[in-house]
Design a protein around this motif. Structure first.
Motif, PDB file in Angstrom:
ATOM      1  N   UNK A  65     -55.893  34.538 -38.320  1.00 26.51           N
ATOM      2  CA  UNK A  65     -55.930  36.067 -37.833  1.00 26.51           C
ATOM      3  C   UNK A  65     -57.012  36.030 -36.678  1.00 26.51           C
ATOM      4  N   UNK A  66     -56.637  36.659 -35.475  1.00 24.18           N
ATOM      5  CA  UNK A  66     -57.307  36.764 -34.337  1.00 24.18           C
ATOM      6  C   UNK A  66     -57.568  38.228 -34.096  1.00 24.18           C
ATOM      7  N   UNK A  67     -58.813  38.765 -33.804  1.00 25.88           N
ATOM      8  CA  UNK A  67     -59.315  40.084 -33.322  1.00 25.88           C
ATOM      9  C   UNK A  67     -59.975  40.129 -32.150  1.00 25.88           C
ATOM     10  N   UNK A  68     -59.794  40.515 -31.047  1.00 28.25           N
ATOM     11  CA  UNK A  68     -60.234  40.520 -29.660  1.00 28.25           C
ATOM     12  C   UNK A  68     -60.532  41.988 -29.104  1.00 28.25           C
ATOM     13  N   UNK A  69     -61.990  42.358 -29.191  1.00 24.01           N
ATOM     14  CA  UNK A  69     -62.158  43.802 -28.413  1.00 24.01           C
ATOM     15  C   UNK A  69     -62.404  43.428 -26.992  1.00 24.01           C
ATOM     16  N   UNK A  70     -61.830  44.355 -26.190  1.00 24.50           N
ATOM     17  CA  UNK A  70     -61.793  44.334 -24.723  1.00 24.50           C
ATOM     18  C   UNK A  70     -62.415  45.669 -24.321  1.00 24.50           C
ATOM     19  N   UNK A  71     -62.806  45.795 -22.997  1.00 23.62           N
ATOM     20  CA  UNK A  71     -62.924  47.059 -22.330  1.00 23.62           C
ATOM     21  C   UNK A  71     -62.686  46.905 -20.788  1.00 23.62           C
ATOM     22  N   UNK A  72     -61.759  48.195 -20.372  1.00 18.70           N
ATOM     23  CA  UNK A  72     -61.024  48.128 -19.406  1.00 18.70           C
ATOM     24  C   UNK A  72     -62.232  48.499 -17.992  1.00 18.70           C
ATOM     25  N   UNK A  73     -61.712  48.338 -17.033  1.00 19.88           N
ATOM     26  CA  UNK A  73     -62.488  48.573 -15.632  1.00 19.88           C
ATOM     27  C   UNK A  73     -62.745  50.190 -15.613  1.00 19.88           C
ATOM     28  N   UNK A  74     -62.135  50.912 -16.216  1.00 19.33           N
ATOM     29  CA  UNK A  74     -62.286  52.307 -16.484  1.00 19.33           C
ATOM     30  C   UNK A  74     -62.972  52.881 -17.766  1.00 19.33           C
ATOM     31  N   UNK A  75     -63.762  51.658 -18.331  1.00 14.40           N
ATOM     32  CA  UNK A  75     -64.697  51.905 -19.590  1.00 14.40           C
ATOM     33  C   UNK A  75     -64.045  52.344 -20.776  1.00 14.40           C
ATOM     34  N   UNK A  76     -62.688  51.969 -20.793  1.00 10.61           N
ATOM     35  CA  UNK A  76     -61.905  52.209 -21.811  1.00 10.61           C
ATOM     36  C   UNK A  76     -61.876  51.024 -22.919  1.00 10.61           C
ATOM     37  N   UNK A  77     -62.365  51.300 -24.219  1.00 14.66           N
ATOM     38  CA  UNK A  77     -62.462  49.823 -25.133  1.00 14.66           C
ATOM     39  C   UNK A  77     -61.311  50.052 -25.956  1.00 14.66           C
ATOM     40  N   UNK A  78     -60.539  48.652 -26.405  1.00 15.84           N
ATOM     41  CA  UNK A  78     -59.406  48.703 -27.068  1.00 15.84           C
ATOM     42  C   UNK A  78     -59.360  47.386 -27.724  1.00 15.84           C
ATOM     43  N   UNK A  79     -58.711  46.992 -28.619  1.00 18.40           N
ATOM     44  CA  UNK A  79     -58.638  45.818 -29.419  1.00 18.40           C
ATOM     45  C   UNK A  79     -57.181  45.296 -29.566  1.00 18.40           C
ATOM     46  N   UNK A  80     -56.957  44.121 -29.458  1.00 20.53           N
ATOM     47  CA  UNK A  80     -55.667  43.308 -29.635  1.00 20.53           C
ATOM     48  C   UNK A  80     -56.001  42.378 -30.787  1.00 20.53           C
ATOM     49  N   UNK A  81     -54.763  42.348 -31.443  1.00 16.39           N
ATOM     50  CA  UNK A  81     -54.785  41.382 -32.850  1.00 16.39           C
ATOM     51  C   UNK A  81     -53.463  40.477 -32.684  1.00 16.39           C
ATOM     52  N   UNK A  82     -53.523  39.364 -33.257  1.00 20.35           N
ATOM     53  CA  UNK A  82     -52.617  38.387 -33.550  1.00 20.35           C
ATOM     54  C   UNK A  82     -52.887  37.945 -34.795  1.00 20.35           C
ATOM     55  N   UNK A  83     -51.753  37.357 -35.408  1.00 21.90           N
ATOM     56  CA  UNK A  83     -51.850  36.604 -36.866  1.00 21.90           C
ATOM     57  C   UNK A  83     -50.578  35.829 -36.923  1.00 21.90           C
ATOM     58  N   UNK A  84     -50.738  34.952 -38.032  1.00 21.09           N
ATOM     59  CA  UNK A  84     -49.560  34.047 -38.317  1.00 21.09           C
ATOM     60  C   UNK A  84     -49.891  32.683 -38.562  1.00 21.09           C
ATOM     61  N   UNK A  85     -48.580  31.946 -39.006  1.00 23.27           N
ATOM     62  CA  UNK A  85     -49.111  30.523 -39.028  1.00 23.27           C
ATOM     63  C   UNK A  85     -49.196  29.707 -37.904  1.00 23.27           C
ATOM     64  N   UNK A  86     -50.201  28.530 -37.728  1.00 20.72           N
ATOM     65  CA  UNK A  86     -50.276  27.937 -36.677  1.00 20.72           C
ATOM     66  C   UNK A  86     -49.531  26.597 -36.779  1.00 20.72           C
TER      67      UNK A  86
END
Length: 338
Positions: A113-134
């Motif tokens: 399970x991966x969770x990453x928080x990011x910020x855009x150049x326009x100061x907008x925060x968002x999150x991406x997620x991924x999950x599954x068998x490796x």
């Protein structure tokens, strides 16, 4: 003369065998296995079978360039979005079976399970997620030395590319966008690995050393290959009781940079889309403890915990900074003589 000589020789032989037995390396104690984060550290006797489960969280926070911490602004000079923090949770199930006293086979499968928080150049925060068998790992551990409470075995294995490489998610810039390389679930290539493990032991102390090398065969379906990786770990453990030990370790890895490019990732979008920002070396300090049940209903059950803190890390380009990693695990041998 014979009636005295034969019993005397028999006694000498019996004492010799007892001394040899006392000088054998033993796993029937808490420090008989390495710290729980170390894989392929021990072998089994013929016919023995062991199951294991490990929960392995890892936290990353902030940015570094080389070995120096940097602020978001430095990354925004080149990229449209910048990662802020990431957490990876890995659940690993393993099995070991000794086909002989010389060879132990092992297999591991993991769920990520991966969770990453990011910020855009326009100061907008968002999150991406991924999950599954490796990816699935299959290994053979081959004993070639066992004497004077010291053991050595070869670690020979291969990682089978079962992890998905097309994990995607919605971002402010694009719907269903391909996620960054660290958010993907596998390597996509067949990855042979080879190493060696050395173990030593006294009545209260144990130690070990394990260097391993993994390399990639060809490119994956997305036209890239993760870098080759070298790992080395040294550890020592002190047996407080037969059932409880504490340990310390130093582990080092060197991961080479990605070769090739996934065309679905725009390298100008964010640092982790740019393969120039891949590859790193790191030295970690590990502190752990093992608990072992030597008798009774739960005989051969082991519980281990370890925390790892980075002492040094040096990366190519701009990457996320590793902050902390941990492992909690259970091992259970389905035999009466481990």
């Amino acid at each position: 003369m014979k009636k005295f000589l034969i019993p005397f020789l028999g006694s000498v032989l019996l004492c010799s065998n007892m001394m040899v037995a006392q000088e054998k390396w033993s796993s029937n104690r808490a420090d008989g296995h390495a710290p729980i984060s170390i894989m392929g550290d021990h072998t089994h006797n013929k016919g023995e079978f062991m199951l294991s489960y490990r929960y392995m969280p890892m936290w990353m926070d902030g940015l570094i360039n080389g070995s120096d911490e940097i602020e978001n602004g430095e990354a925004f000079d080149r990229y449209m979005a910048v990662p802020q923090d990431m957490r990876m949770d890995m659940h690993m199930i393993g099995a070991m079976y000794a086909v002989s006293n010389k060879v132990t086979l092992a297999a591991m499968i993991n769920y990520i399970d991966n969770d990453m928080d990011l910020r855009s150049k326009m100061s907008m925060d968002f999150t991406t997620e991924s999950s599954g068998f490796g990816d699935i790992a299959i290994n053979a551990l081959v004993n070639f030395y066992d004497k004077n409470r010291q053991k050595m075995h070869a670690n020979i294995g291969v990682s089978i590319p079962t992890g998905d490489l097309e994990q995607s998610g919605d971002t402010p810039m694009m719907q269903n966008a391909r996620l960054a390389y660290p958010m993907q679930l596998g390597s996509g290539t067949l990855d042979p690995a080879i190493g060696v493990t050395y173990l030593g032991q006294t009545d209260k102390l144990s130690w070990g050393l394990q260097p391993k090398f993994k390399f990639r065969l060809g490119e994956n379906s997305q036209d890239y290959a993760l870098g080759n990786r070298f790992d080395a770990v040294a550890w020592t453990a002190y047996s407080l009781f037969q059932s409880w030990s504490i340990s310390g370790s130093l582990s080092y890895f060197d991961q080479q940079e990605i070769d090739g490019v996934d065309a679905a990732m725009n390298p100008m979008m964010m640092p982790l889309f740019d393969t120039m920002n891949s590859g790193r070396s790191q030295l970690d300090l590990g502190i752990g403890s093992n608990f072992y049940v030597p008798t009774g209903t739960f005989k051969n059950l082991r519980v281990g915990v370890e925390v790892k803190l980075p002492l040094y890390q040096d990366v190519n380009g701009i990457q996320m900074k590793n902050q902390l990693a941990g492992t909690i695990g259970i091992q259970y041998s389905l035999s009466t003589n481990e």
